[in-house]
Design a protein around this motif. Structure first.
Motif, mmCIF file in Angstrom:
data_model
loop_
_atom_site.group_PDB
_atom_site.id
_atom_site.type_symbol
_atom_site.label_atom_id
_atom_site.label_comp_id
_atom_site.label_asym_id
_atom_site.label_seq_id
_atom_site.Cartn_x
_atom_site.Cartn_y
_atom_site.Cartn_z
ATOM 1 N N CYS A 1 111.771 -27.431 -19.995
ATOM 2 C CA CYS A 1 112.507 -27.159 -18.760
ATOM 3 C C CYS A 1 112.679 -28.428 -17.927
ATOM 4 O O CYS A 1 113.708 -28.610 -17.273
ATOM 5 C CB CYS A 1 111.799 -26.073 -17.956
ATOM 6 S SG CYS A 1 111.987 -24.438 -18.704
ATOM 7 N N SER B 1 116.342 -29.646 -16.711
ATOM 8 C CA SER B 1 116.674 -29.894 -15.306
ATOM 9 C C SER B 1 116.826 -31.371 -15.001
ATOM 10 O O SER B 1 117.367 -31.734 -13.960
ATOM 11 C CB SER B 1 115.642 -29.245 -14.380
ATOM 12 O OG SER B 1 114.361 -29.743 -14.635
ATOM 13 N N ALA C 1 115.467 -23.802 -14.796
ATOM 14 C CA ALA C 1 115.935 -25.099 -15.290
ATOM 15 C C ALA C 1 117.449 -25.117 -15.479
ATOM 16 O O ALA C 1 118.122 -26.068 -15.062
ATOM 17 C CB ALA C 1 115.234 -25.438 -16.607
ATOM 18 N N SER D 1 119.382 -25.393 -12.210
ATOM 19 C CA SER D 1 119.217 -26.574 -11.359
ATOM 20 C C SER D 1 120.518 -27.361 -11.252
ATOM 21 O O SER D 1 121.336 -27.354 -12.178
ATOM 22 C CB SER D 1 118.099 -27.478 -11.893
ATOM 23 O OG SER D 1 118.505 -28.129 -13.069
ATOM 24 N N CYS E 1 121.195 -29.966 -14.036
ATOM 25 C CA CYS E 1 121.267 -29.512 -15.427
ATOM 26 C C CYS E 1 122.585 -29.937 -16.062
ATOM 27 O O CYS E 1 123.668 -29.661 -15.554
ATOM 28 C CB CYS E 1 121.127 -27.988 -15.494
ATOM 29 S SG CYS E 1 121.292 -27.332 -17.157
ATOM 30 N N SER F 1 126.110 -21.352 -14.629
ATOM 31 C CA SER F 1 125.838 -22.692 -15.151
ATOM 32 C C SER F 1 127.119 -23.350 -15.658
ATOM 33 O O SER F 1 128.173 -22.741 -15.665
ATOM 34 C CB SER F 1 124.807 -22.625 -16.284
ATOM 35 O OG SER F 1 125.405 -22.104 -17.444
#
Length: 100
Positions: free
Chosen positions: A20, A24, A49, A52, A55, A92
Motif C-alpha cells: 500500500c 500511495s 492506498a 490517495s 496513487c 480512482s
C-alpha cells in the motif's frame, strides 16, 4: 526505486502495508493480486492506498479473490470493506480493472 509493475498472484501478497505504501507513493502503475485471499483489513488498506491523491495505479487485477464478493463482517467503521474498495476504485484513475 519502485518497479512500475508488480505481480503477486497466487496468494503471494504477504506484506499489504508495504504494498500500500508503494501504491500511495505514486510510482506503481500495474498491480496483479489475482488469486489472493485478501482479508477485510487488507481490503480496507488497499482502498485507502488506491484512493490517495498520489496513487498512480492504472491497472489492477483482483481476479479470483472470492472473499471480495462474499458476505463479510463489517469493517472497523461498520461498512462493508468490499463496498468501500469498489467506491474508491470507481473514483480512482484506473484504466483497467480485472475482477473475474
Amino acid at each position: 526505486g519502485c518497479p512500475a509493475r508488480i505481480v503477486l498472484a497466487g496468494n503471494r501478497c504477504k506484506d499489504v502495508d508495504r504494498l500500500c505504501g508503494l501504491i500511495s507513493g505514486g510510482a506503481l502503475r500495474s498491480l496483479d493480486l489475482a488469486g489472493n485471499d485478501l482479508n477485510n483489513k487488507s481490503v480496507l488498506q488497499l482502498a485507502d492506498a488506491v484512493g490517495s491523491r498520489a496513487c498512480g495505479l492504472r491497472s489492477l487485477s483482483l481476479s479470483r479473490n472470492a472473499r471480495l464478493f462474499c458476505a463479510r463482517a463489517p469493517g472497523a467503521d461498520g461498512g462493508d470493506p468490499g463496498a468501500e474498495l469498489a467506491g474508491r476504485l470507481a473514483r480512482s484513475r484506473l484504466s483497467a480493472l480485472r475482477l473475474d
